[in-house]
Design an enzyme around this catalytic site. Structure first.
Site, PDB file in Angstrom:
ATOM      1  N   LYS A  58     -24.005  28.309   8.323  1.00 26.06           N
ATOM      2  CA  LYS A  58     -23.190  27.696   7.268  1.00 26.06           C
ATOM      3  C   LYS A  58     -22.116  26.820   7.894  1.00 26.06           C
ATOM      4  O   LYS A  58     -21.852  25.714   7.441  1.00 26.06           O
ATOM      5  CB  LYS A  58     -22.553  28.779   6.384  1.00 26.06           C
ATOM      6  CG  LYS A  58     -23.555  29.376   5.408  1.00 26.06           C
ATOM      7  CD  LYS A  58     -23.087  30.678   4.783  1.00 26.06           C
ATOM      8  CE  LYS A  58     -24.250  31.350   4.055  1.00 26.06           C
ATOM      9  NZ  LYS A  58     -23.992  32.723   3.665  1.00 26.06           N
ATOM     10  N   GLN A 102     -19.671  37.145   2.750  1.00 22.68           N
ATOM     11  CA  GLN A 102     -21.040  37.391   3.195  1.00 22.68           C
ATOM     12  C   GLN A 102     -21.465  38.815   2.829  1.00 22.68           C
ATOM     13  O   GLN A 102     -20.786  39.780   3.172  1.00 22.68           O
ATOM     14  CB  GLN A 102     -21.137  37.167   4.722  1.00 22.68           C
ATOM     15  CG  GLN A 102     -22.526  37.278   5.285  1.00 22.68           C
ATOM     16  CD  GLN A 102     -23.465  36.177   4.795  1.00 22.68           C
ATOM     17  OE1 GLN A 102     -23.116  35.002   4.806  1.00 22.68           O
ATOM     18  NE2 GLN A 102     -24.647  36.568   4.361  1.00 22.68           N
ATOM     19  N   ASP A 125     -20.690  30.809  -4.365  1.00 21.95           N
ATOM     20  CA  ASP A 125     -21.930  31.589  -4.267  1.00 21.95           C
ATOM     21  C   ASP A 125     -22.475  31.907  -5.665  1.00 21.95           C
ATOM     22  O   ASP A 125     -23.624  32.297  -5.822  1.00 21.95           O
ATOM     23  CB  ASP A 125     -21.625  32.916  -3.539  1.00 21.95           C
ATOM     24  CG  ASP A 125     -22.578  33.156  -2.390  1.00 21.95           C
ATOM     25  OD1 ASP A 125     -23.462  32.305  -2.170  1.00 21.95           O
ATOM     26  OD2 ASP A 125     -22.450  34.200  -1.731  1.00 21.95           O
TER      27      ASP A 125
END
Ligand code: NAP
Length: 291
Positions: A58, A102, A125
């Protein structure tokens, strides 16, 4: 005689590089106008090797596209309260456009509590319950759509595949893939059937699909005789096969003989996920900076 063509590949690598190129161009233009770069904060707790790899990828993609990324790497023993404080502090910062925690988190931290601490307007997200709730309601628009499902839709759109009115069958109902992809397809006027581990006659259900999206995590489960001739097959699965090679949930070599379009693994949905994360981050920055 039928003129139907089979096995056209939906190339996720190619489509994701087109998406990334347009993100890079837009960011360049924003900077030329004197605006700041979009900013993405990625928070990783613990030392899982797979999560470390995702976070590294990322960061690299963000930097290639001109997005400023901040990695917050925390030890395994970080407490839930410490993590809440960190997420809240980034949520309050005006110059942060996106926050990604994450997953999975270590077992002593409650994922649901943490995800709700992210400001909805920075939830790139797309997993905040408010954003998922908006996705599920008619006439509402989520601030962000989850990246992998959004990537599936982008691939269909960019391949010129009509969604409205089609029978879409989704294998899998997870919060991160199956459920949101079913909602996105419903929002695009497909008739949607969601199947899971308790669904009887799975093969027959799959054979009804014009668009079949598979996200179950079972290597090559979907065979040629599960797929209607001419169906479009999107394979989200990421597994290893008997030779330890990456493979999907669909038996690609068999199914490409009957599918009109099919995504390969690797090189299908995988590269789209990160591109959609960058797209969500850019969109978030634009909402603030181009008001
Ligand atoms: P998950 O949370 O384990 O969910 C799996 C879903 O599949 C569940 O709904 C489960 O049913 C269903 N299922 C499992 N075995 C089944 C079977 N034999 N028949 C019918 N349904 C079955 O998995 P996930 O996180 O959604 O991930 C699915 C796959 O996509 C994995 O291979 C993962 O690595 C991959 N993935 C790829 C990306 C990407 O960027 N390409 C992103 C995320 C995930 P129940 O609900 O009844 O248990």
């Amino acid at each position: 005689m039928s003129t139907q063509e089979f096995g056209k590949i939906i190339d996720g690598k190619e489509i994701s590089s087109q998406v990334k190129q347009s993100i890079q161009d837009e960011i360049k233009m924003m900077k030329e106008k004197g605006l700041r770069a979009p900013c993405l904060v990625v928070i990783l707790v613990g030392e899982r090797k797979d999560s470390q790899t995702y976070v590294r990828n990322k960061k690299k993609t963000a930097s290639d596209l001109g997005i400023n990324s901040i990695d917050v790497l925390l030890p395994e023993q970080t407490t839930q309260q410490e993590l809440i404080d960190i997420v809240q502090s980034y949520s309050k910062k005006d110059d942060v456009d996106g926050i990604l925690v994450q997953l999975p988190l270590p077992s002593h931290i409650n994922e649901e509590i943490i995800l709700t601490q992210i400001d909805e307007s920075k939830d790139v997200d797309g997993f905040h319950p408010v954003n998922i709730g908006k996705l599920a309601m008619r006439g509402r628009k989520a601030d962000f759509e989850p990246c992998t499902p959004k990537g599936c839709i982008e691939m269909l759109d960019r391949s010129g595949i009509e969604i409205a009115g089609k029978n879409a069958v989704i294998l899998g109902r997870s919060n991160i893939v199956g459920l949101p992809v079913s909602m996105l397809l419903l929002n695009r006027d497909a008739t949607v059937t969601v199947c899971h581990s308790k669904t009887p006659n799975l093969k027959e259900k799959c054979r009804e699909a014009d668009i079949l999206v598979v996200a179950i995590g079972k290597a090559k489960l979907v065979k040629k005789d599960w797929v209607k001739e001419g169906a479009v097959v999107i394979d989200v699965g990421m597994n290893t096969d008997e030779n330890n090679k990456l493979c999907g949930d669909v038996d690609f070599n068999e199914v490409k003989e009957v599918a009109s379009y099919i995504t390969p693994v690797p090189g299908g949905v995988g590269p789209m996920t990160i591109a959609m994360l960058m797209k969500n981050t850019l969109e978030s920055a634009k909402k603030k900076l181009l008001k």
